[in-house]
Write a protein that holds these residues in place. Structure first.
Motif, PDB file in Angstrom:
ATOM      1  N   ALA A 278      12.403 -17.042 -46.251  1.00 28.78           N
ATOM      2  CA  ALA A 278      11.093 -17.329 -46.844  1.00 28.78           C
ATOM      3  C   ALA A 278      11.192 -18.600 -47.679  1.00 28.78           C
ATOM      4  CB  ALA A 278      10.648 -16.158 -47.711  1.00 28.78           C
ATOM      5  N   PRO A 279      10.245 -19.516 -47.529  1.00 31.70           N
ATOM      6  CA  PRO A 279      10.258 -20.730 -48.354  1.00 31.70           C
ATOM      7  C   PRO A 279      10.110 -20.392 -49.840  1.00 31.70           C
ATOM      8  CG  PRO A 279       8.750 -20.987 -46.504  1.00 31.70           C
ATOM      9  CD  PRO A 279       9.153 -19.544 -46.552  1.00 31.70           C
ATOM     10  N   TRP A 280      10.869 -21.080 -50.681  1.00 33.79           N
ATOM     11  CA  TRP A 280      10.818 -20.869 -52.128  1.00 33.79           C
ATOM     12  C   TRP A 280      10.959 -22.218 -52.829  1.00 33.79           C
ATOM     13  CZ3 TRP A 280      15.016 -22.853 -54.576  1.00 33.79           C
ATOM     14  CH2 TRP A 280      16.165 -23.021 -53.806  1.00 33.79           C
ATOM     15  N   ILE A 281      10.451 -22.253 -54.059  1.00 32.44           N
ATOM     16  CA  ILE A 281      10.596 -23.423 -54.926  1.00 32.44           C
ATOM     17  C   ILE A 281      10.867 -22.908 -56.329  1.00 32.44           C
ATOM     18  CG2 ILE A 281       9.433 -25.423 -55.963  1.00 32.44           C
ATOM     19  CD1 ILE A 281       7.789 -25.688 -53.401  1.00 32.44           C
TER      20      ILE A 281
ATOM     21  N   ARG B 115       1.419 -28.724 -52.949  1.00 35.26           N
ATOM     22  CA  ARG B 115       1.485 -29.639 -51.804  1.00 35.26           C
ATOM     23  C   ARG B 115       2.812 -29.510 -51.065  1.00 35.26           C
ATOM     24  NH1 ARG B 115      -1.039 -35.134 -52.709  1.00 35.26           N
ATOM     25  NH2 ARG B 115      -0.504 -35.331 -50.501  1.00 35.26           N
ATOM     26  N   CYS B 116       3.879 -29.165 -51.771  1.00 34.71           N
ATOM     27  CA  CYS B 116       5.156 -28.902 -51.078  1.00 34.71           C
ATOM     28  C   CYS B 116       5.008 -27.705 -50.142  1.00 34.71           C
ATOM     29  CB  CYS B 116       6.276 -28.653 -52.077  1.00 34.71           C
ATOM     30  SG  CYS B 116       6.950 -30.139 -52.834  1.00 34.71           S
ATOM     31  N   PHE B 117       4.405 -26.623 -50.631  1.00 36.25           N
ATOM     32  CA  PHE B 117       4.229 -25.460 -49.759  1.00 36.25           C
ATOM     33  C   PHE B 117       3.308 -25.801 -48.585  1.00 36.25           C
ATOM     34  CE2 PHE B 117       5.722 -22.722 -53.354  1.00 36.25           C
ATOM     35  CZ  PHE B 117       6.750 -22.101 -52.656  1.00 36.25           C
ATOM     36  N   ARG B 118       2.216 -26.512 -48.852  1.00 43.95           N
ATOM     37  CA  ARG B 118       1.241 -26.817 -47.787  1.00 43.95           C
ATOM     38  C   ARG B 118       1.786 -27.854 -46.806  1.00 43.95           C
ATOM     39  NH1 ARG B 118      -4.151 -26.223 -47.837  1.00 43.95           N
ATOM     40  NH2 ARG B 118      -3.759 -26.716 -45.659  1.00 43.95           N
ATOM     41  N   GLU B 119       2.374 -28.946 -47.303  1.00 46.09           N
ATOM     42  CA  GLU B 119       2.731 -30.069 -46.449  1.00 46.09           C
ATOM     43  C   GLU B 119       4.190 -30.084 -46.019  1.00 46.09           C
ATOM     44  OE1 GLU B 119       1.157 -33.706 -48.222  1.00 46.09           O
ATOM     45  OE2 GLU B 119      -0.540 -32.535 -48.977  1.00 46.09           O
ATOM     46  N   VAL B 120       5.100 -29.752 -46.927  1.00 44.58           N
ATOM     47  CA  VAL B 120       6.526 -29.754 -46.580  1.00 44.58           C
ATOM     48  C   VAL B 120       6.858 -28.508 -45.770  1.00 44.58           C
ATOM     49  CG1 VAL B 120       8.888 -29.718 -47.503  1.00 44.58           C
ATOM     50  CG2 VAL B 120       7.132 -31.158 -48.589  1.00 44.58           C
ATOM     51  N   TYR B 121       6.422 -27.333 -46.267  1.00 44.21           N
ATOM     52  CA  TYR B 121       6.695 -26.074 -45.575  1.00 44.21           C
ATOM     53  C   TYR B 121       5.588 -25.672 -44.606  1.00 44.21           C
ATOM     54  CZ  TYR B 121      10.518 -25.410 -48.903  1.00 44.21           C
ATOM     55  OH  TYR B 121      11.666 -25.550 -49.648  1.00 44.21           O
ATOM     56  N   GLU B 122       4.530 -26.478 -44.520  1.00 43.29           N
ATOM     57  CA  GLU B 122       3.429 -26.297 -43.572  1.00 43.29           C
ATOM     58  C   GLU B 122       2.793 -24.905 -43.621  1.00 43.29           C
ATOM     59  OE1 GLU B 122       5.454 -27.658 -39.933  1.00 43.29           O
ATOM     60  OE2 GLU B 122       4.431 -29.582 -40.194  1.00 43.29           O
TER      61      GLU B 122
ATOM     62  N   CYS C  49      15.437 -27.737 -47.933  1.00 49.07           N
ATOM     63  CA  CYS C  49      14.666 -28.344 -46.849  1.00 49.07           C
ATOM     64  C   CYS C  49      15.513 -28.504 -45.594  1.00 49.07           C
ATOM     65  CB  CYS C  49      14.215 -29.754 -47.237  1.00 49.07           C
ATOM     66  SG  CYS C  49      13.124 -29.857 -48.632  1.00 49.07           S
ATOM     67  N   THR C  50      14.882 -28.304 -44.438  1.00 48.84           N
ATOM     68  CA  THR C  50      15.480 -28.748 -43.182  1.00 48.84           C
ATOM     69  C   THR C  50      15.321 -30.263 -43.127  1.00 48.84           C
ATOM     70  OG1 THR C  50      13.405 -28.606 -41.972  1.00 48.84           O
ATOM     71  CG2 THR C  50      14.776 -26.590 -42.047  1.00 48.84           C
ATOM     72  N   ASP C  51      15.879 -30.897 -42.110  1.00 41.31           N
ATOM     73  CA  ASP C  51      15.744 -32.351 -41.991  1.00 41.31           C
ATOM     74  C   ASP C  51      14.275 -32.764 -41.856  1.00 41.31           C
ATOM     75  OD1 ASP C  51      18.482 -32.619 -42.205  1.00 41.31           O
ATOM     76  OD2 ASP C  51      18.811 -32.899 -40.055  1.00 41.31           O
ATOM     77  N   ASP C  52      13.502 -32.029 -41.038  1.00 42.00           N
ATOM     78  CA  ASP C  52      12.078 -32.357 -40.876  1.00 42.00           C
ATOM     79  C   ASP C  52      11.317 -32.157 -42.187  1.00 42.00           C
ATOM     80  OD1 ASP C  52      12.416 -33.036 -38.225  1.00 42.00           O
ATOM     81  OD2 ASP C  52      11.720 -31.090 -37.465  1.00 42.00           O
ATOM     82  N   GLU C  53      11.623 -31.067 -42.896  1.00 39.81           N
ATOM     83  CA  GLU C  53      10.961 -30.816 -44.186  1.00 39.81           C
ATOM     84  C   GLU C  53      11.320 -31.894 -45.198  1.00 39.81           C
ATOM     85  OE1 GLU C  53      10.807 -25.945 -43.679  1.00 39.81           O
ATOM     86  OE2 GLU C  53      12.456 -26.873 -44.794  1.00 39.81           O
ATOM     87  N   LEU C  54      12.565 -32.348 -45.178  1.00 39.23           N
ATOM     88  CA  LEU C  54      12.987 -33.412 -46.092  1.00 39.23           C
ATOM     89  C   LEU C  54      12.214 -34.696 -45.814  1.00 39.23           C
ATOM     90  CD1 LEU C  54      14.829 -34.344 -48.380  1.00 39.23           C
ATOM     91  CD2 LEU C  54      16.599 -34.811 -46.665  1.00 39.23           C
ATOM     92  N   ASP C  55      11.998 -35.020 -44.555  1.00 35.27           N
ATOM     93  CA  ASP C  55      11.190 -36.208 -44.219  1.00 35.27           C
ATOM     94  C   ASP C  55       9.777 -36.064 -44.787  1.00 35.27           C
ATOM     95  OD1 ASP C  55      13.294 -37.375 -42.845  1.00 35.27           O
ATOM     96  OD2 ASP C  55      12.568 -36.749 -40.860  1.00 35.27           O
TER      97      ASP C  55
END
Length: 134
Positions: free
Chosen positions: A48-51, A115-122, A64-70
């Motif tokens: 599960a995504p967490w921050i 925005r991290c949850f919405r855009e980074v973790y989609e 982050c995965t590589d795509d999430e880091l981008d």
């Protein structure tokens, strides 16, 4: 008197921003090590995504995965006062732990986390966010 939290989850953008801001204030009042915010996993076998956020050091922490880091790097170009402070990519892990120095007010930290949850973790617009540690 310290800030009391009466709810620990939200599923609209406005409520999630309020939830994160309230959690940061409660975390600061309690002097706890950090807050952890989490969403449901995409599938039962996925993490599960967490921050996490530590108000004392003003550090946002996430994996982050590589795509999430981008996507995170793209997002941070819009957030003045928020810069990647440290990256750790253990050989035995599939991804990177990122620490972001957030020299901004609590409302702006809440916006960054949303925005991290919405855009980074989609996450979808109606995703549910929980405060899992305070």
């Amino acid at each position: 008197m310290g800030h009391l939290m009466g709810r620990f989850d939200a599923d609209t953008d406005a409520d999630r921003l309020d939830l994160v801001t309230d959690a940061i204030r409660a975390h600061r009042d309690r002097g706890s090590a950090f807050i952890t915010l989490q969403t449901p996993a995409d599938a039962p076998d996925e993490p599960a995504p967490w921050i996490q956020f530590d108000a004392e050091t003003a550090v946002v922490n996430l994996d982050c995965t590589d795509d999430e880091l981008d996507r995170l790097e793209d997002l941070l170009r819009e957030f003045g006062g928020c810069t990647i402070h440290e990256r750790t990519a253990p050989e035995d892990a599939d991804g990177t732990n990122v620490r972001i120095r957030a020299r901004v007010d609590d409302a702006r930290v809440a916006q960054l986390i949303e925005r991290c949850f919405r855009e980074v973790y989609e996450r979808p617009a109606d995703y549910r966010l929980w405060v899992t540690e305070l």
